[in-house]
Design an enzyme around this catalytic site. Sequence first.
Site, PDB file in Angstrom:
ATOM      1  N   CYS A 111       0.819  -1.220   0.000  1.00  0.00           N
ATOM      2  CA  CYS A 111       0.000   0.000   0.000  1.00  0.00           C
ATOM      3  C   CYS A 111       0.852   1.269   0.000  1.00  0.00           C
ATOM      4  O   CYS A 111       0.440   2.304  -0.540  1.00  0.00           O
ATOM      5  CB  CYS A 111      -0.913   0.009   1.224  1.00  0.00           C
TER       6      CYS A 111
ATOM      7  N   HIS B 214      -2.676   6.950   2.892  1.00  0.00           N
ATOM      8  CA  HIS B 214      -1.221   7.085   3.016  1.00  0.00           C
ATOM      9  C   HIS B 214      -0.787   8.284   2.172  1.00  0.00           C
ATOM     10  O   HIS B 214      -1.086   8.355   0.974  1.00  0.00           O
ATOM     11  CB  HIS B 214      -0.500   5.837   2.484  1.00  0.00           C
TER      12      HIS B 214
END
Length: 363
Positions: A160, A253
Site C-alpha cells: 500500500c 497514506h
Amino acid sequence: MEMKRKLRVGILGATGMVGQRFIALLENHPWYEVITVAASPRSAGKTYEEAVGGRWKMATPMPESVKDLVVMNVNEVEKVASGVDFVFSAVDMSKEEIKAIEEEYAKTETPVVSNNSAHRWTPDVPMVVPEINPEHFQVIEYQRKRLGTKKGFIAVKPNCSIQSYAPVLTAWKEFEPYEVVATTYQAISGAGKTFKDWPEMVENIIPYIGGEEEKSEQEPLRLWGKIEDGVIVKAQEPVITCQCIRVPVLNGHTAAVFVKFRKKPAKEQLIEKMVSFKGLPQELDLPSAPKQFIQYLEEDNRPQVAADVDFEKGMGISVGRLREDTVYDYKFVGLSHNTVRGAAGGAVLCAELLTAQGYIEAK
C-alpha cells in the site's frame, strides 16, 4: 464484457480488516459474487456475522448477503476451493505458511489473487498495478508449468505504501527519474487497526513500520522490471530511499517525494503526463477502474486525507504541491487510499483484468 453468470468468489482471511474490505467492495459487483468465506479454525462453523462480532471495521454496514454464510476453515483447502471459481487471499499467518497455503489453493486449479506480501518476490509470480505493468501477467504461463497446473496460479498486488508515488514516477518515465527520496505518512488501518483498537496512536506518531521501508524502496523496481527466461527481473532505477511513519489517520497514506531526472522536464509537462496517464483498466472500462487515475490539485494545501482520500471511490491517486526543488529537481506530495487502491481494491482490479484477459474463468 458479458458474463453468463457471476464468477463465484471465496475470500481467505475474510474476518480481518482487509477481508472485510473485500466483502464491502464486492457487494453488488457486476462480475463477482462472494459465496464462500474462510478464516482460521476458531471462526470456522460460525456464521460470518457471529465470527466478526463487534469487529466490523468498515464505514458501510455488513452486506446482508454474507451475514449468514458459514465460515469455512481456511486450512481445508480442497473443501473451500471446490465451490469457487477463484479466491482473494488476505490470510493472517506467517510468511512461510501464506506461501504454502496460497500454492495449495493454486494447485487445486483455483486462481489466487493475493493481498499478502508473501509471494511478492517469488520470481514467477506477477506483482501488478494494472495501470503500470499488466504485461507481467504473462509470467503466469511459466508459473503454471512449475506448479503443474492448467488454470491455477497466484497473482499479487504490491504494498500500500508505494501507491501514491510509483504511478506518478511511471507517468514520468520518459524524463528518466533516477533518484527518489520518499517519506510516507501511513494510516493506522494499514495495520488492520482503528483508533478504538489502538489508543496509543491518538495524538501520536510512530517512526517505524516493520519491513515497510524495504518494501517501499524495492517493490516499485519490480513493477518496472521485465520478464526474462520465465521470471521477473527487477529494474535498477530509479534508486529509491524511504522512511515510513505511522500517523494518527484512519485511512490514507500520504507521501512526500523528491525526484532527480536525467532529462529535466517543465512543471507543465509533468502535470500533463500525470493527468493523462492511463492504462488497460481505463481502456477496458473495468468495473473498479478509476476514470481518472491520477488527479493534480492546484491548491497549496492539497491533497488532504479528509478531502481527497475517497477520490474515484478510493481507487484514484491525488497529487499536489509539485514544485522545483533546490537540492532535487522536483518535489511533490501524493495521497492514496491504503485499504482500497492499496489493498483490497487493487486486488479486485487485478482480478478484473485477469478475468478480462481470460486467466480467471468459471470452473
